[in-house]
Design an enzyme around this catalytic site. Sequence first.
Site, PDB file in Angstrom:
ATOM      1  N   PHE A  42     -13.681   2.697   5.619  1.00  0.00           N
ATOM      2  CA  PHE A  42     -12.800   2.085   4.631  1.00  0.00           C
ATOM      3  C   PHE A  42     -12.501   3.052   3.492  1.00  0.00           C
ATOM      4  O   PHE A  42     -13.405   3.669   2.938  1.00  0.00           O
ATOM      5  CB  PHE A  42     -13.440   0.799   4.097  1.00  0.00           C
ATOM      6  CG  PHE A  42     -12.475  -0.043   3.337  1.00  0.00           C
ATOM      7  CD1 PHE A  42     -11.530  -0.812   4.008  1.00  0.00           C
ATOM      8  CD2 PHE A  42     -12.481  -0.060   1.951  1.00  0.00           C
ATOM      9  CE1 PHE A  42     -10.610  -1.584   3.312  1.00  0.00           C
ATOM     10  CE2 PHE A  42     -11.569  -0.831   1.246  1.00  0.00           C
ATOM     11  CZ  PHE A  42     -10.643  -1.590   1.923  1.00  0.00           C
ATOM     12  N   VAL A  43     -11.220   3.177   3.159  1.00  0.00           N
ATOM     13  CA  VAL A  43     -10.819   4.088   2.082  1.00  0.00           C
ATOM     14  C   VAL A  43      -9.980   3.360   1.029  1.00  0.00           C
ATOM     15  O   VAL A  43      -9.348   2.344   1.323  1.00  0.00           O
ATOM     16  CB  VAL A  43     -10.023   5.295   2.624  1.00  0.00           C
ATOM     17  CG1 VAL A  43     -10.899   6.183   3.496  1.00  0.00           C
ATOM     18  CG2 VAL A  43      -8.791   4.843   3.396  1.00  0.00           C
ATOM     19  N   ASP A  45      -6.033  -0.309  -1.494  1.00  0.00           N
ATOM     20  CA  ASP A  45      -6.895  -1.101  -2.374  1.00  0.00           C
ATOM     21  C   ASP A  45      -8.140  -1.630  -1.677  1.00  0.00           C
ATOM     22  O   ASP A  45      -8.189  -1.765  -0.461  1.00  0.00           O
ATOM     23  CB  ASP A  45      -6.126  -2.310  -2.903  1.00  0.00           C
ATOM     24  CG  ASP A  45      -5.903  -3.365  -1.827  1.00  0.00           C
ATOM     25  OD1 ASP A  45      -5.354  -3.019  -0.765  1.00  0.00           O
ATOM     26  OD2 ASP A  45      -6.304  -4.529  -2.048  1.00  0.00           O
ATOM     27  N   GLU A 100       4.207   4.071   5.985  1.00  0.00           N
ATOM     28  CA  GLU A 100       3.003   3.237   5.902  1.00  0.00           C
ATOM     29  C   GLU A 100       1.901   3.974   5.156  1.00  0.00           C
ATOM     30  O   GLU A 100       1.844   5.205   5.184  1.00  0.00           O
ATOM     31  CB  GLU A 100       2.497   2.909   7.323  1.00  0.00           C
ATOM     32  CG  GLU A 100       2.752   1.486   7.760  1.00  0.00           C
ATOM     33  CD  GLU A 100       1.881   0.436   7.054  1.00  0.00           C
ATOM     34  OE1 GLU A 100       1.501   0.635   5.876  1.00  0.00           O
ATOM     35  OE2 GLU A 100       1.596  -0.583   7.673  1.00  0.00           O
ATOM     36  N   ASP A 101       1.017   3.222   4.523  1.00  0.00           N
ATOM     37  CA  ASP A 101      -0.139   3.844   3.877  1.00  0.00           C
ATOM     38  C   ASP A 101      -1.174   4.268   4.915  1.00  0.00           C
ATOM     39  O   ASP A 101      -1.705   5.360   4.884  1.00  0.00           O
ATOM     40  CB  ASP A 101      -0.764   2.907   2.827  1.00  0.00           C
ATOM     41  CG  ASP A 101      -1.113   1.525   3.373  1.00  0.00           C
ATOM     42  OD1 ASP A 101      -0.775   1.202   4.540  1.00  0.00           O
ATOM     43  OD2 ASP A 101      -1.728   0.752   2.623  1.00  0.00           O
ATOM     44  N   LYS A 135      -6.203   6.078  11.441  1.00  0.00           N
ATOM     45  CA  LYS A 135      -7.592   6.016  11.922  1.00  0.00           C
ATOM     46  C   LYS A 135      -7.533   5.963  13.452  1.00  0.00           C
ATOM     47  O   LYS A 135      -7.489   4.877  14.030  1.00  0.00           O
ATOM     48  CB  LYS A 135      -8.287   4.755  11.410  1.00  0.00           C
ATOM     49  CG  LYS A 135      -8.545   4.717   9.914  1.00  0.00           C
ATOM     50  CD  LYS A 135      -9.270   3.404   9.561  1.00  0.00           C
ATOM     51  CE  LYS A 135      -9.468   3.255   8.076  1.00  0.00           C
ATOM     52  NZ  LYS A 135      -9.972   1.902   7.729  1.00  0.00           N
ATOM     53  N   ASP A 167      -4.320   1.397  11.041  1.00  0.00           N
ATOM     54  CA  ASP A 167      -5.718   1.106  11.354  1.00  0.00           C
ATOM     55  C   ASP A 167      -5.794   0.602  12.799  1.00  0.00           C
ATOM     56  O   ASP A 167      -5.840   1.388  13.734  1.00  0.00           O
ATOM     57  CB  ASP A 167      -6.218   0.089  10.315  1.00  0.00           C
ATOM     58  CG  ASP A 167      -7.681  -0.244  10.445  1.00  0.00           C
ATOM     59  OD1 ASP A 167      -8.426   0.548  11.036  1.00  0.00           O
ATOM     60  OD2 ASP A 167      -8.098  -1.300   9.937  1.00  0.00           O
ATOM     61  N   GLY A 181       0.757  -1.243   0.000  1.00  0.00           N
ATOM     62  CA  GLY A 181       0.000   0.000   0.000  1.00  0.00           C
ATOM     63  C   GLY A 181       0.784   1.287   0.000  1.00  0.00           C
ATOM     64  O   GLY A 181       0.283   2.316  -0.428  1.00  0.00           O
TER      65      GLY A 181
END
Length: 176
Positions: free
Chosen positions: A154-155, A161, A101-102, A133, A105, A47
């Site tokens: 969720f994005v 993805d 990091e993307d 998040k 979470d 990601g």
Amino acid sequence: MSVQLHDKTFDLFLTSSEIQARISEVCEYLNRDYADKRPVFIAILNGSFMFAADVMRRFNDACEIQFVRLASYVGTSSTGEVQTILGLSADLKGRHVVILEDIIDSGETMVSFLPLLAQKEVASCQICSFLVKPDALKHPIDVAYRCFDIPNEFVVGYGLDYDGLGRNLPDVYHLH
Ligand code: IMP
Ligand code: MG
């Protein structure tokens, strides 16, 4: 504006120009903090590939990058615990590491990864995440550099993805 990926519709959330402007701001801090440290960026695949490229091209001094892939077992283990690292080189001793990091979470990924880096006897280690998040975090993780804190939804896009699709989108979208 919205996009359809598999069975779901996603609406525009962060535009490419907002994203690029914010990354430039965050990179001013990285440039300030790591100017003479020759940092090693460690980009977590898949990601973070777009974010890593955008961060690296804005870093003005000597730096290096490594790409790692964290493999976790899903199914039997619901913890999402990271079991393996593919691609981390041994020669990180004494180096200043910035993890790219993307999205953070639950934080499980980082909680599993950080001790493995500590074993390498790095001089320092900070996390730089495109998205965080805060309401989903299950572990107290210090994300020193972060572009956007977002709600627990969720994005996709900009590397992120939904079941393989959406990584190529220059903007970020959230569930309709
Ligand atoms: P964590 O271990 O729970 O912090 O999850 C981190 C990983 O889950 C990220 O690196 C992403 O690959 C994935 N992930 C978490 N939230 C999202 C999302 O909203 N969209 C796409 N992937 C996500
Ligand atoms: Mg990821």
